[in-house]
Structure formats: structure tokens, C-alpha cells
Design an enzyme around this catalytic site. Structure first.
Site, PDB file in Angstrom:
ATOM      1  N   GLU A 297      25.351  -2.159  12.965  1.00 53.04           N
ATOM      2  CA  GLU A 297      25.850  -1.375  13.525  1.00 53.04           C
ATOM      3  C   GLU A 297      26.081  -1.061  15.014  1.00 53.04           C
ATOM      4  OE1 GLU A 297      25.214   3.070  10.726  1.00 53.04           O
ATOM      5  OE2 GLU A 297      25.087   3.060  13.181  1.00 53.04           O
TER       6      GLU A 297
ATOM      7  N   TYR B 297      34.632   1.559  15.614  1.00 55.15           N
ATOM      8  CA  TYR B 297      33.042   1.274  15.456  1.00 55.15           C
ATOM      9  C   TYR B 297      32.783  -0.124  14.152  1.00 55.15           C
ATOM     10  CZ  TYR B 297      29.795   2.177  10.993  1.00 55.15           C
ATOM     11  OH  TYR B 297      28.448   2.141  10.747  1.00 55.15           O
TER      12      TYR B 297
END
Lengths: 289, 357
Positions: free
Chosen positions: B165, B77
Site C-alpha cells: 500500500e 492511494y
């Protein structure tokens, strides 16, 4: 006594020649605010309502001994105006402008940190010390001098609560609109610190709303540093997550931070009674007296 | 403004971040063609009503992104967002990619490494390295991941993003790093300097009323109750919603007409709320600062006088600037006037209860 602004504040209005700037300058002067100058690039040498206009804030500050600025500059140019005010330097800069890009504000905030200037706003109604001076767009007639300090993220909610206070004979030392944006200069903690140090402020009302964690930080601060009694109100109990409720900063995140419940609980833990209605906030203030 | 995944990936691709081969499809035939040209296996991802959607077996469904499936060893991530409390951007890295990052944040906060970035300097190379190594990313790909993190930060700054993101950022068996997903939110207040991004924007599809509100320039959020709410100023409108709930009603919407609204804006606001079929009563709460009570009253009269019969009862509370003048103008045959916020809300809740019986 009061906080941030009083009858001696010498005020420069940035954006004084614009529609908003000139209208509210007139209103501020009528209220008794000591507006000594305007600052608009390229418009130096003019006058608005008899007030001299300068090309730069530094020039206005030097010529008229200004220590405070109110900023009505449109969003695309507002960050530059705020940086100019910080550079002048001044004691207090109040940013009324709504819609300043977040990243511009991050840079302004970074610059303001480490200076002695109080930055209030942006996206706020301003600051008023009833009977002495008002900076910004607050309707002066609903405020009355007294001993309650008020700090709020919202303009019209401030008016509502002030109206409730005033109609029950409770006046205000100073009301500070800190603004509804995600990144603001003076926050609840800063305002509480000022009110705590002001001997004439006997109680404080803080009006928060959903989004961010400023109210939680304020609750911790109150628990550790504030002896002045504080009553609270939190708007947005019924706001759904992920939706921006008018203010750019008023949003409950998907992960569940920024909820009204979290803020109400935090304030409760710090011994701050939170009213279910604006009227109930005033009930709490009365119990302090 | 939230970009669609395919749009965000386009932005990433342009900046040199590897993304899977993909194509947007608006019909089942297009989807099959795309899959064949990309080569199976593919992933199919809904993208909202990009080009009007497609009809499938009698159902109207969203457009889809047909994308080459990535064979991965690891899922990371990476992201950049604004830490509003600190007033500073924060770059984030975690080796717990591929799952809901909010859950990771809540359950194992230490599994996400956060590195604050000074907005005046931008992200430094050491900051990106620090975040990546402290997160425990494999040495073989650490340099590439750090480089991607810097690119994401630069995009964040350049495009006025509020959030970027990549979850998951996939690491393949031969140590390639591919953005298998892409989230990008852009600051609405900064769109004036990004016409290219503004063009990508479209009203969040789905709710016609929210689209209509955008047209009128209102801050509007639809809820599922039956008391329509109109007011001025975000905090006061939220408070009005909360009071409707407090007095036993259910708010149908948030509608902020903003500061200094003229009569026409007030008329538009009432039209909007009446357009919501679930509304049984309306409460109009104005505390005028720069908004004038006489303008509001004129707008309410104009909105209601166009009806032979008022669609739903309207309760009005006016306070602040020119409220008295407004009260004189207001046609009290058409509305119920209340003196306080509390009494106005209570009255509207009563009307809504009667209306829904």
C-alpha cells in the site's frame, strides 16, 4: 448416501512415503478407506503398507483407476502436487498440508475454477463419511453414521462438536473440514450445496470462525437455496482485531470485517440458530428432529 | 510479516519507485545530522525498535526515519492485496489519498477503483490504465501512476506480499510522483523462499511473551484477562477463549500447541502461561486427533512437578486419542480434572475469581 466420499472412492495418497503420509495412510486403511495407490516423484515401483507407489498422479490414476487424492506433500511443493492432481484429473482432491504460500494457492484456485474437481482444503483435517471412508487425519473413532452433515473451518473444533453430537446419539452423514486458510477450494456454500442435494442429510451443522466473509456468503446462500435446517457455531468472539488466531485465515481486519458478530448476525438473519457453546449447537440440532 | 516503512521504501526504491530522501536515526544527534544532510524541512517518523531504540530526555523511544518533506499538490492511494473471497489479487487506486483508506472504503466505496488481476497472467497494462483512469487520476500523471501500480503488483507477486500500500502517493507541483509512505506485508508461509526478507524480520517488539512464543513456535496472542488458555487447534482454542468470556471470565491469552505435540511442548506451553503475571488460573483443553492424551498428561506432570508449589491452579480436560491413558497418567494432586469443555472452563473461571480476590 453421503457427500464427496464413500466406500467406493478409490484413493491415491500424494506424499505416501513421508512420515505423515505413511502414518495416516495406515490409519485410513484401518478405517476401511479404499486406498489404491501412492504418488511420489522418483519413488515409483515401491510399496507402502502393500500399496503400490507411482511416480505421477496420472500414472496412479490410470493404473489403479483412482478418482480421489489426499495430499500430505510439504508446503513448498504442495501447490505443484495440487496442480498435478487437478491435471490427472480426479473427482476430489483433499489438501491436508498447512502453510502453503497464499500466492501459490491463488494460482491453484485459479486452475481449479472451471474444472469438475472438488478441491477441499488446504490446511484441513479432511473428509469423513462415517463407517465408509475417511480422507485425512480425522480421528475415525469419534464419528458415527447418521443424518447430520457437518462443515467446519477447524479440525479440533469439528472433533469437539462431533463428540457432542455423538454423545447425544446424533450421527453424521459426512463431515467436511474445509480448512483454516484464507484461500480454500470448497467453501461453506459449496458444502451446503452438496448437503442440500443429499437426501440422507436431514440437518447441517456449520462451524465458522473469524476472518473473511465466507460465513456471510453462506448465510445469503442458505436464505435463498437451502431447505435443510442448519445450525451454526462461530469461534473467535473474543479475538482482538489485527491478530492472527492460529489459522492463517482467522483474523479480524482493522476495518472491522471478518468479526464473529457480523457472521452471527448474518446467520441469524438467514434463520440459522447459532449456539453460544458447542453443546448449545447440539440443542438446536435436536429441535430440528 | 510486516516490514518497517524504511524497509518497504528500500524495496520500492530498488524497484524504481521514487521515494523521498531519508535516513534512519538511532539517537537525537544522528537525527539532527540526517536532517542537515537531507535539508530542512524534514518529516520524522517512528519506526519501532529497529536498532534498540534511543533514549531521549530520560525516555526510551523508538528509532526514527528522518525524511525530506514533500511539497505536494495531490495525494493518491495505490495498493495491491488479496481478495480472499475471490481467491484473486486486486489492484486498487483512489484519488482520496492521505486519509485513512478504510474510512474511505466504508463511507465512499466507489471512490476506490478495484481491478482484479488473474494470478496466472499477472497485471496487464490495460488493467493498470483502466484502474488509474477510472479513479480519475490527472492525465498528466496517469501514465506514471499506472506504471507504479504495475511495479507494485510485480513486487507483490515477486516478494510473496499479502498487502502492499502507498498512502499517500504524492503528486508534486511539477508532476513528479513520490511514494511518501509504504506498507508491505509479506506472507509468513512464503519466507522460506525469501531469505533477504526473512532477515529484515524481527519479532514484533513490545511484548516479551509473544517473542518467547515465537521462540517456542507456538501460535500465541496475549490478551488482557486472567484465565490462561492452552489447547490444540486454532478453532478449539478460540472456542475456549469465547467460553471463558461466556462464563464471566476474561481470557489472558490464545495458545495453540498445534497438532501432535509431545510432552516437552506441553511443558513449554505451561511455562509460557505461568510467565504471564496476570494469569490467575489455567485451563488446558485438549481434543486429541493426532495429539495424544498420554503425551499431554506426561508434559503437564513434568511441568508441574518442577514446582514446590503450583503457581496457579490448572484445570485439565482431555478428550480424543489416548485420553483415558492420559487420565491415568495425570497427577491429580497437581491439577483439577474436568470431563467436559464447559465444566473445565467454568472451573477455571471460578479459580481465577478466587485468585484475584
Amino acid at each position: 448416501m453421503s457427500v464427496l466420499v464413500d466406500a467406493d472412492s478409490r484413493v491415491v495418497v500424494q506424499g505416501i512415503t513421508g512420515g505423515e503420509g505413511s502414518f495416516h495412510t495406515r490409519q485410513m486403511v484401518e478405517y476401511g478407506t479404499n486406498v489404491v495407490a501412492g504418488a511420489v516423484p522418483g519413488k515409483g515401483g515401491r510399496a507402502v503398507e502393500g500399496i503400490p507407489v507411482y511416480d505421477t498422479v496420472a500414472g496412479a490414476a490410470r493404473a489403479e483407476d483412482a478418482d480421489t487424492s489426499v495430499v500430505f506433500v510439504p508446503p513448498a511443493f504442495a501447490a505443484d502436487a495440487l496442480l498435478e492432481a487437478l491435471d490427472a484429473p480426479l473427482d476430489l482432491v483433499v489438501a491436508i498440508t498447512e502453510g502453503i504460500p497464499q500466492q501459490d494457492m491463488a494460482q491453484v484456485y485459479r486452475k481449479a475454477t472451471g474444472t469438475d474437481t472438488h478441491l477441499v482444503g488446504p490446511n484441513c483435517p479432511g473428509v469423513i463419511t462415517p463407517g465408509e471412508a475417511k480422507l485425512g487425519i480425522l480421528p475415525g473413532n469419534i464419528f458415527h453414521a447418521g443424518d447430520v452433515g457437518l462443515v467446519s473451518r477447524s479440525g479440533t473444533l469439528t472433533y469437539q462438536v462431533v463428540d457432542n453430537l455423538t454423545s447425544r446419539g446424533i450421527g453424521q452423514t459426512t463431515a467436511v473440514g474445509i480448512g483454516g486458510d484464507p484461500i480454500i477450494g470448497t467453501d461453506f456454500v459449496d458444502a451446503l450445496e452438496l448437503f442440500e442435494a443429499d437426501p440422507d442429510t436431514r440437518a447441517v451443522v456449520m462451524c465458522g470462525e473469524i476472518g473473511g466473509e465466507d460465513e456471510e456468503a453462506a448465510a445469503r446462500y442458505i436464505g435463498e437455496h437451502v431447505d435443510t435446517p442448519v445450525a451454526g457455531f462461530i469461534a473467535g468472539r473474543t479475538a482482538p482485531p489485527g491478530k492472527r488466531m492460529g489459522h492463517a485465515g482467522a483474523i479480524v481486519s482493522g476495518s472491522g470485517t471478518g468479526t464473529a458478530e457480523s457472521k452471527i448476525d448474518a446467520l441469524g438473519d438467514a434463520g440459522v440458530p447459532v449456539g453460544d457453546t458447542p453443546e448449545a449447537v447440539v440443542d438446536h440440532v435436536e429441535t430440528f428432529r | 510479516m510486516k516490514l518497517h516503512e524504511y524497509q518497504a521504501k528500500g524495496v520500492f526504491d530498488e524497484a524504481g519507485i521514487a521515494v523521498p530522501d531519508s535516513a534512519l536515526a538511532s539517537s537525537p544527534d544522528e537525527a539532527v545530522d540526517a536532517a542537515e544532510s537531507i535539508g530542512y524541512p524534514v518529516a520524522i517518523k517512528a519506526q519501532g525498535q529497529v536498532g534498540g531504540g534511543m533514549d531521549l530526555k530520560g525516555l526510551h523511544v523508538e528509532d526514527v526515519l528522518v525524511e525530506a518533506a514533500v511539497d505536494f499538490d495531490d495525494e493518491l492511494y495505490v495498493g495491491v492485496t488479496m481478495d480472499r473471497g475471490e481467491g484473486q489479487p486486486v489492484a486498487m487506486v483512489s484519488t482520496r489519498g492521505g486519509v485513512d483508506i478504510e474510512t474511505v472504503a466504508a463511507e465512499e466505496p466507489d471512490a476506490i477503483v478495484r481491478e482484479h488481476v488473474d494470478p496466472l497472467f499477472g497485471i496487464q497494462r490495460y488493467e493498470s490504465r483502466k484502474a488509474v483512469y477510472e479513479a480519475g487520476v490527472d492525465r498528466e500523471v496517469a501514465g506514471d501512476v499506472a506504471s507504479i501500480l504495475r511495479t507494485l503488483y510485480d513486487l507483490w507477486a515477486e516478494k510473496d506480499a499479502t498487502e502492499i500500500e502507498v498512502n499517500p502517493l504524492m503528486v508534486t507541483a511539477d508532476d513528479e510522483v513520490v511514494a511518501a509512505d509504504a506498507v508491505m506485508n509479506v506472507d509468513d508461509d512464503a519466507l522460506f523462499r525469501h531469505p533477504d526478507l526473512a532477515d529484515m524480520g524481527e519479532t514484533a517488539a513490545g511484548d516479551d511473551l509473544e517473542a518467547k512464543a515465537d521462540e517456542y513456535g507456538f501460535d500465541y496472542v496475549r490478551l488482557d484477562g486472567d484465565v490462561g488458555i492452552i489447547g490444540n487447534g486454532a478453532g478449539l482454542v478460540m472456542t475456549t477463549l469465547d467460553l471463558v468470556d461466556y462464563y464471566g471470565g476474561a481470557p489472558a491469552n490464545f495458545l495453540d500447541i498445534g497438532g501432535g505435540a509431545k510432552a516437552e511442548r506441553v511443558t513449554n506451553a505451561l511455562d509460557m502461561v505461568f510467565a504471564d503475571d496476570s494469569v490467575e488460573a489455567v485451563v488446558f483443553n485438549i481434543f486429541g486427533g493426532i495429539t495424544r492424551g498420554d503425551e499431554v498428561a506426561t508434559g503437564i506432570n513434568e511441568a508441574l512437578e518442577q514446582f514446590e508449589e503450583i503457581p496457579k491452579p490448572v484445570v485439565v480436560r482431555l478428550a480424543g486419542t489416548n485420553a483415558e491413558a492420559g487420565m491415568e497418567i495425570l497427577n491429580t494432586d497437581l491439577v483439577t480434572v474436568e470431563a467436559t469443555l464447559e465444566s473445565a472452563v467454568q472451573r477455571a473461571v471460578e479459580y481465577a475469581e478466587e485468585g484475584s480476590r
